[in-house]
Enzyme design. Structure first.
Site, PDB file in Angstrom:
ATOM      1  N   ASP A  62       0.875  -1.170   0.000  1.00 24.49           N
ATOM      2  CA  ASP A  62       0.000   0.000   0.000  1.00 24.49           C
ATOM      3  C   ASP A  62       0.912   1.220   0.000  1.00 24.49           C
ATOM      4  O   ASP A  62       1.504   1.568   1.026  1.00 24.49           O
ATOM      5  CB  ASP A  62      -0.900  -0.010   1.233  1.00 24.49           C
ATOM      6  N   ASN A  89       0.988   4.948 -11.245  1.00 21.66           N
ATOM      7  CA  ASN A  89      -0.370   4.763 -11.756  1.00 21.66           C
ATOM      8  C   ASN A  89      -1.373   4.380 -10.680  1.00 21.66           C
ATOM      9  O   ASN A  89      -2.579   4.448 -10.904  1.00 21.66           O
ATOM     10  CB  ASN A  89      -0.336   3.678 -12.848  1.00 21.66           C
ATOM     11  N   TYR A 153     -11.757  13.647  -5.731  1.00 28.44           N
ATOM     12  CA  TYR A 153     -10.901  12.924  -6.675  1.00 28.44           C
ATOM     13  C   TYR A 153     -10.219  13.894  -7.630  1.00 28.44           C
ATOM     14  O   TYR A 153      -9.010  13.831  -7.849  1.00 28.44           O
ATOM     15  CB  TYR A 153     -11.727  11.900  -7.454  1.00 28.44           C
ATOM     16  N   GLY A 154     -10.996  14.818  -8.200  1.00 26.96           N
ATOM     17  CA  GLY A 154     -10.417  15.816  -9.094  1.00 26.96           C
ATOM     18  C   GLY A 154      -9.359  16.654  -8.398  1.00 26.96           C
ATOM     19  O   GLY A 154      -8.312  16.965  -8.970  1.00 26.96           O
ATOM     20  N   LYS A 157      -6.109  14.730  -8.159  1.00 24.27           N
ATOM     21  CA  LYS A 157      -5.393  14.651  -9.428  1.00 24.27           C
ATOM     22  C   LYS A 157      -4.814  16.024  -9.828  1.00 24.27           C
ATOM     23  O   LYS A 157      -3.756  16.086 -10.467  1.00 24.27           O
ATOM     24  CB  LYS A 157      -6.319  14.124 -10.524  1.00 24.27           C
TER      25      LYS A 157
END
Length: 249
Positions: A62, A89, A153-154, A157
Site C-alpha cells: 500500500d 499509476n 478525486y479531481g 489529481k
C-alpha cells in the site's frame, strides 16, 4: 536502447497492466506494485509467458503507507539496482460519495488524497536516488477529473499535476523528465465498479468528440512515448488522452 527497469504501480489490472505490457513487449524488465497479491502474481506470470521468463517481478504494498512504500522501493532497488522509468499509476476514486456532513467531506478528501497523491509521491520520492541520470523518466497518472471534477478525486489529481510540474523543474538539470498522462473515460477497467452501468458508459462515451471510449492500450501508448528517448525534450507537461472530452459537451 538496452533493457530498462520500469516500475509500474497499480500494475496488476486495468491501465497499469496495459502499461506493463507495452514495456514488456519492448524487452524491458517490469516491476509491478499493487495492494493485492493475486492480480500482481497473475499479471507477472502472463508477462513472463508472453515475453520470456524474468520479464516481470512484483511486490504487494500500500504505497500510501510510508513503511510499505519503503519496502517496495527496497524491492525495486535490491542489490543497488537502478530504475529507468517510474509510472505512478496507483489510485482511483476511493470516495465517490459522502453523507454531506463535514466529517464525511473530510473523510472523502482525505481518502482520495492518500490514494492518489501519497501513492504517487511516496513511490517517486523513494525511488528518486536510484533513478538513472541522465535519461530517467517519471510519468504520473493524472485524470480529466483534474479539470472537470468530481471534487475530492479531481482535487487529488490536480495536486498530482502540480507535483509533476514542481518535480520537473527540480530534475530537469539532471536530465530527468517528469510528465503526467491524464486519461478521460476508459472502459474495460475496474475503476468505476458497479457504477459502470450501460447507461453510465453510454453517457461517458458520448462526451468524447470521437464517440468512443478510451482503452487501456490507448493510455499505455501515450505513457510509452512519454517514457521514450525520443521524448527527451518533453517535460512538465500534462498529456490529455480523452477524445476531446476536456472541451466539454
Amino acid at each position: 536502447m538496452g533493457q530498462r527497469k520500469v516500475v509500474v504501480s497499480g500494475g496488476g489490472t486495468g491501465i497499469g497492466r496495459a502499461v506493463a505490457e507495452v514495456f514488456a513487449a519492448d524487452g524491458d524488465h517490469v516491476v509491478l506494485i499493487g495492494r493485492r497479491e493475486e492480480p500482481l502474481e497473475k499479471a507477472a506470470g502472463e508477462l513472463d509467458a508472453a515475453h520470456g521468463a524474468g520479464t516481470a517481478s512484483w511486490v504487494a504494498a500500500d504505497l500510501s503507507d510510508p513503511g510499505q512504500a519503503r519496502r517496495a522501493v527496497e524491492f525495486c532497488t535490491a542489490g543497488g539496482a537502478q530504475v529507468d522509468v517510474i509510472v505512478a499509476n496507483a489510485g482511483g476514486n476511493v470516495a465517490p460519495a459522502h453523507d454531506g456532513t463535514l466529517e464525511g467531506v473530510a473523510d472523502s478528501f482525505r481518502r482520495n488524497f492518500e490514494a492518489n497523491v501519497l501513492t504517487a509521491v511516496l513511490l517517486t520520492e523513494g525511488l528518486l536516488p536510484h533513478l538513472t541520470r541522465p535519461g530517467g523518466r517519471i510519468i504520473q497518472m493524472s485524470s480529466i477529473a483534474a479539470l472537470r471534477g468530481p471534487g475530492s478525486y479531481g482535487g487529488s489529481k490536480a495536486t498530482v499535476n502540480a507535483y509533476t510540474v514542481d518535480l520537473a523543474q527540480k530534475l530537469g538539470p539532471q536530465g530527468i523528465t517528469v510528465n503526467a498522462v491524464a486519461p478521460g473515460f476508459v472502459a474495460d477497467t475496474e475503476f468505476f465498479g458497479d457504477r459502470a452501468t450501460p447507461e453510465f458508459v453510454a453517457a461517458r462515451t458520448k462526451q468524447s468528440l470521437t464517440g468512443q471510449a478510451g482503452r487501456p492500450s490507448d493510455i499505455a501508448a501515450a505513457v510509452h512515448y512519454v517514457a521514450s528517448p525520443e521524448a527527451a525534450y518533453m517535460t512538465a507537461q500534462i498529456v490529455h488522452v480523452n477524445g476531446g472530452a476536456s472541451l466539454g459537451r
